[in-house]
Design an enzyme around this catalytic site. Structure first.
Site, mmCIF file in Angstrom:
data_model
loop_
_atom_site.group_PDB
_atom_site.id
_atom_site.type_symbol
_atom_site.label_atom_id
_atom_site.label_comp_id
_atom_site.label_asym_id
_atom_site.label_seq_id
_atom_site.Cartn_x
_atom_site.Cartn_y
_atom_site.Cartn_z
ATOM 1 C CB SER A 83 -13.382 6.849 6.511
ATOM 2 O OG SER A 83 -12.465 5.726 6.762
ATOM 3 N N PRO A 84 -16.939 7.215 7.849
ATOM 4 C CG PRO A 84 -18.417 6.773 9.524
ATOM 5 C CD PRO A 84 -17.287 6.169 8.808
ATOM 6 N N GLY A 85 -16.528 9.782 9.062
ATOM 7 C CA GLY A 85 -16.271 11.047 9.760
ATOM 8 C C GLY A 85 -15.908 12.116 8.384
ATOM 9 C CB ALA A 122 -10.966 -4.898 -1.337
ATOM 10 C CD GLU A 167 -3.932 -4.307 -8.522
ATOM 11 O OE1 GLU A 167 -5.088 -3.899 -7.725
ATOM 12 O OE2 GLU A 167 -4.187 -5.379 -9.137
ATOM 13 N NE ARG A 175 -4.211 -1.629 0.143
ATOM 14 C CZ ARG A 175 -5.002 -1.738 -0.903
ATOM 15 N NH1 ARG A 175 -4.966 -0.945 -1.902
ATOM 16 N NH2 ARG A 175 -5.959 -2.499 -0.839
ATOM 17 C CD GLU A 205 -7.360 -6.981 -5.567
ATOM 18 O OE1 GLU A 205 -7.571 -7.548 -4.265
ATOM 19 O OE2 GLU A 205 -7.374 -5.768 -5.851
#
Length: 227
Positions: A148-150, A111, A175, A99, A131
């Site tokens: 991450s609803p913030g 994902a 990737e 990442r 993947e």
């Protein structure tokens, strides 16, 4: 992403639209908040300030019930899927994924983001093949959650994949992924030792382990898959 407000990211010719939110009670959608609680009564402006290949950023200015003016920069995301592939012996197919954003390898379930209008179950089957190099005879919905609803509206759709058969892996450019097989006990040990730190994987495994689900497995290509 919370630090985006006040940066120089702006669309070349942003458009503004004003929307008024009405009170909403007893929503039947489990993703619409706590049943029985009304949404705040607010009126707000939305100004696009960035659009990239994965997400957009929108500056939302609103006045709450107390009359206070509040500004938020919100990530608008098309949604994503993550897949828990289960082999015949009960072990799980995972990936070690480099990442770039955090500069390290993470243990994850495969994902990927949804394409516009894409059925999440079909996206799950696609990401699984690309993947991990496995195709699934059955894809079963497990659950959905906000990541991450913030500051973002991304929904993560979780699926279980069974009846796995090997197919050619099709990684995207850039990737770096290593496919690994782990027992359920190994995954639980990694969690307790703090070795599994990818949020979507932790959330997906929790839903799957506690039996959250849709109504059974749908064979690939069947009408149930698109219901």
């Amino acid at each position: 992403m919370l630090g985006m407000r006040g940066t120089s990211m702006r669309a070349s010719s942003p458009t503004r639209r004003r929307t008024a939110m009405a009170l909403a009670y007893d929503s039947e959608d489990p993703m619409d908040g706590t049943p029985g609680l009304p949404l705040p009564r607010v009126a707000y402006d939305r100004t696009p300030i960035h659009r990239g290949s994965v997400f957009a950023v929108e500056r939302v200015t609103f006045r709450d019930d107390a009359g206070r003016v509040i500004v938020r920069d919100i990530v608008r995301h098309p949604g994503a899927v993550t897949v828990i592939p289960v082999l015949a012996d009960g072990s799980l197919v995972m990936i070690r994924n480099w990442r770039v954003a955090v500069g390290t390898w993470l243990d994850e379930f495969c994902a990927g983001k949804l394409e516009p209008g894409e059925d999440p179950a079909l996206a799950a089957a696609r990401e699984l093949e690309e993947e991990t190099g496995f195709a699934a005879a059955h894809i079963r919905p497990v659950g959905v959650f906000f990541t991450s609803p913030g500051f973002a509206d991304e929904r993560m759709y979780v699926f279980e994949a069974t009846g796995l058969t090997p197919v050619p892996q099709r990684l995207e450019v850039g990737e770096q992924i290593e496919v690994v097989k782990r027992s359920v006990a190994d995954v639980e040990t990694m969690i307790t030792r703090g070795q599994l730190i990818d949020g979507k994987t932790l959330g997906a495994f929790t839903l799957w382990k506690h039996g959250a689900s849709g109504s059974g497995a749908a064979p690939m290509g069947s009408p149930e898959l698109n219901s």
